[in-house]
Design a protein around this motif. Structure first.
Motif, short mmCIF file in Angstrom:
data_model
loop_
_atom_site.label_atom_id
_atom_site.label_comp_id
_atom_site.label_asym_id
_atom_site.label_seq_id
_atom_site.Cartn_x
_atom_site.Cartn_y
_atom_site.Cartn_z
N ALA A 173 104.03 45.15 66.26
CA ALA A 173 105.48 44.96 67.25
C ALA A 173 105.92 46.06 67.22
O ALA A 173 106.78 46.46 68.53
N LEU A 174 105.79 47.22 66.45
CA LEU A 174 106.64 48.52 67.14
C LEU A 174 106.82 48.89 68.12
O LEU A 174 107.68 49.30 69.05
N PRO A 175 105.52 48.96 68.67
CA PRO A 175 105.42 49.93 70.48
C PRO A 175 106.31 49.37 71.49
O PRO A 175 106.17 49.18 72.37
N ASN A 176 106.24 48.12 71.01
CA ASN A 176 106.81 46.32 71.94
C ASN A 176 108.34 47.13 71.97
O ASN A 176 109.43 46.31 72.50
N ARG A 177 108.91 47.73 70.91
CA ARG A 177 110.37 48.03 70.91
C ARG A 177 111.10 46.97 70.46
O ARG A 177 112.37 46.76 71.21
N PRO A 178 111.35 46.75 69.20
CA PRO A 178 112.42 45.50 68.42
C PRO A 178 113.25 46.07 69.19
O PRO A 178 113.39 47.59 67.91
N ASP A 179 114.77 45.82 69.12
CA ASP A 179 116.06 46.09 69.15
C ASP A 179 116.66 46.89 67.27
O ASP A 179 116.78 48.03 66.96
N VAL A 180 115.89 46.23 66.64
CA VAL A 180 116.17 45.95 65.34
C VAL A 180 115.63 45.81 63.93
O VAL A 180 114.67 44.29 64.71
N ILE A 181 114.69 46.00 63.44
CA ILE A 181 114.18 45.92 61.97
C ILE A 181 113.94 46.10 60.83
O ILE A 181 115.06 46.30 60.75
N LYS A 182 113.70 44.99 60.62
CA LYS A 182 114.80 44.38 58.67
C LYS A 182 113.91 45.02 57.61
O LYS A 182 113.50 43.83 57.16
N PRO A 183 113.37 45.53 57.19
CA PRO A 183 112.41 46.02 56.23
C PRO A 183 112.82 45.94 54.61
O PRO A 183 114.28 47.17 54.81
N ASN A 184 112.38 45.42 53.70
CA ASN A 184 112.99 45.78 52.18
C ASN A 184 111.97 47.70 51.89
O ASN A 184 110.75 47.39 53.10
N VAL A 185 112.21 47.75 50.99
CA VAL A 185 111.76 49.41 50.49
C VAL A 185 110.62 48.79 50.54
O VAL A 185 110.33 50.10 50.92
N HIS A 186 110.13 48.00 49.94
CA HIS A 186 108.80 47.77 49.31
C HIS A 186 107.96 48.15 50.88
O HIS A 186 106.96 48.24 50.63
N GLU A 187 108.18 46.72 51.17
CA GLU A 187 107.66 46.74 53.05
C GLU A 187 107.34 48.11 53.61
O GLU A 187 106.68 48.68 54.76
N LEU A 188 108.88 48.74 53.42
CA LEU A 188 108.89 50.53 53.91
C LEU A 188 108.07 51.51 53.90
O LEU A 188 107.24 52.07 54.64
N ALA A 189 107.93 51.26 52.18
CA ALA A 189 106.76 52.08 51.65
C ALA A 189 105.21 52.08 52.31
O ALA A 189 104.00 52.97 52.74
N THR A 190 104.85 50.09 52.63
CA THR A 190 103.88 50.22 53.01
C THR A 190 103.49 50.44 54.27
O THR A 190 102.10 50.80 54.54
N ALA A 191 104.46 50.81 55.88
CA ALA A 191 104.51 50.53 56.09
C ALA A 191 104.27 52.29 57.19
O ALA A 191 103.24 52.53 57.28
N VAL A 192 104.87 53.12 55.76
CA VAL A 192 104.32 54.45 56.24
C VAL A 192 103.36 55.00 55.61
O VAL A 192 103.22 56.26 55.61
N GLY A 193 102.63 53.77 54.22
CA GLY A 193 101.24 54.18 53.68
C GLY A 193 102.32 55.14 52.24
O GLY A 193 100.72 56.01 51.86
N ARG A 194 102.74 55.53 52.46
CA ARG A 194 103.75 56.40 50.81
C ARG A 194 104.61 55.81 50.30
O ARG A 194 105.09 54.87 50.28
#
Length: 319
Positions: A173-194
């Motif tokens: 969904a990111l390339p379609n430019r959502p106005d705000v996203i709300k990951p928790n810290v674990h989801e954020l780690a998974t999204a960036v792969g580290r």
């Protein structure tokens, strides 16, 4: 008006138990049934604040009918998309020390025509929402790109989009430019792969997701507070630890607080923190009312303690 979309809603039954033991008979000291699903919880918190909200939901069977009935009793308008499958039911076991054991059912599989109707229902909704909150996991039958299509259609309708999901659905969904996203810290780690071990690591990860298309990132850090990374400036907020009765839906209450306050800037971050902190003091997935909030306890700063170690470092999770 805030519109929410929950592709995989549920009935959530919570049992309060003295302790969790395998293989025995557990006698509950209390129980409750709440409408469930991340977007559903956002609508419940918005309604509790006295603001109009509509929940768009695929509903089926007796559980779906009960879910709609419970939401109506809480002041949430429901726009139901009828499906052949049966709405799922989830179970949570809450212990006195705040430990929560959850059993989430997979939910029904949506047919292609049901998926298309759900998208079209959001696009043609006539409530002129200021925000559309798209929340939760995708049920079987929906591709990871489904949220990306929803973001596009919602923008075409003139609404701003808050997206709270994870894994491939978030990245698609990111390339379609959502106005705000709300990951928790674990989801954020998974999204960036580290792994993420410090607040500075979280800041860097959030900025990466902004570079991929997110307008702003509201990151939940558990006991370490919340972080808002946006074009208007970066903010970090904390609230004193509270006695945890149940953390089910606390993140959803937090997103509701953010949107209620406008969805941008330090005031919205402070509202998010106050709503999340209030939610953990309530039983089951109960959503806070204005009387439950303690806004004076919230602290928001533009000075980010980048070296601050996270209480629970976030590892990459498989999804």
């Amino acid at each position: 008006m805030i519109l929410t979309v929950t592709p995989n809603p549920s009935l959530d039954r919570t049992y309060e138990i003295p302790s969790l033991g395998r293989g025995g008979v557990l006698r509950a000291t209390g129980d409750r049934v709440d409408p469930g699903g991340k977007g559903v919880n956002v609508s419940r918190a918005v309604a509790a604040a006295g603001i109009r909200t509509t929940a768009v939901l695929p509903l089926g069977g007796a559980p779906g009918a009960l879910l709609a009935e419970l939401l109506g009793a809480q002041g949430v308008d429901v726009t139901a998309v009828s499906i052949a499958g049966q709405t799922r039911s989830n179970i949570s076991l809450a212990e006195p020390d705040g430990t929560l054991t959850k059993i989430n059912a997979p939910g029904p599989e949506l047919a292609p025509e049901e998926s298309a109707l759900l998208l079209e229902t959001v696009r043609t909704h006539d409530g002129s929402p200021a925000w559309i909150a798209c929340c939760g996991s995708l049920p079987r039958g929906l591709r990871p790109e489904w949220y990306a299509e929803l973001v596009t259609r919602a923008h075409e309708a003139g609404a701003r989009i808050a997206l709270d999901t994870s894994g491939p659905a978030l990245l698609a969904a990111l390339p379609n430019r959502p106005d705000v996203i709300k990951p928790n810290v674990h989801e954020l780690a998974t999204a960036v792969g580290r792994p993420l071990a410090t607040l500075g690591d979280v800041v860097d990860a959030a900025r990466e997701l902004r570079a991929l298309g997110a307008g702003a990132v509201l990151a939940s850090l558990g006991a370490d507070g919340q972080l808002l990374i946006s074009a208007e400036g970066d903010r970090y907020g904390t609230v004193p630890a509270a006695e945890i009765r149940s953390n089910v839906g606390a993140g959803d209450a937090s997103l509701a607080g953010f949107l209620i306050a406008g969805g941008a800037g330090p005031e919205s971050l402070a509202s998010a923190l106050a709503h999340g902190a209030a939610a953990v003091r309530l039983p089951g997935s109960a959503m806070p009312t204005p009387a439950d909030l303690r806004p004076d306890a919230v602290r928001v700063t533009r000075d980010l303690p980048l070296d601050l170690p996270l209480t629970e470092p976030a590892a990459v999770r498989s999804v």
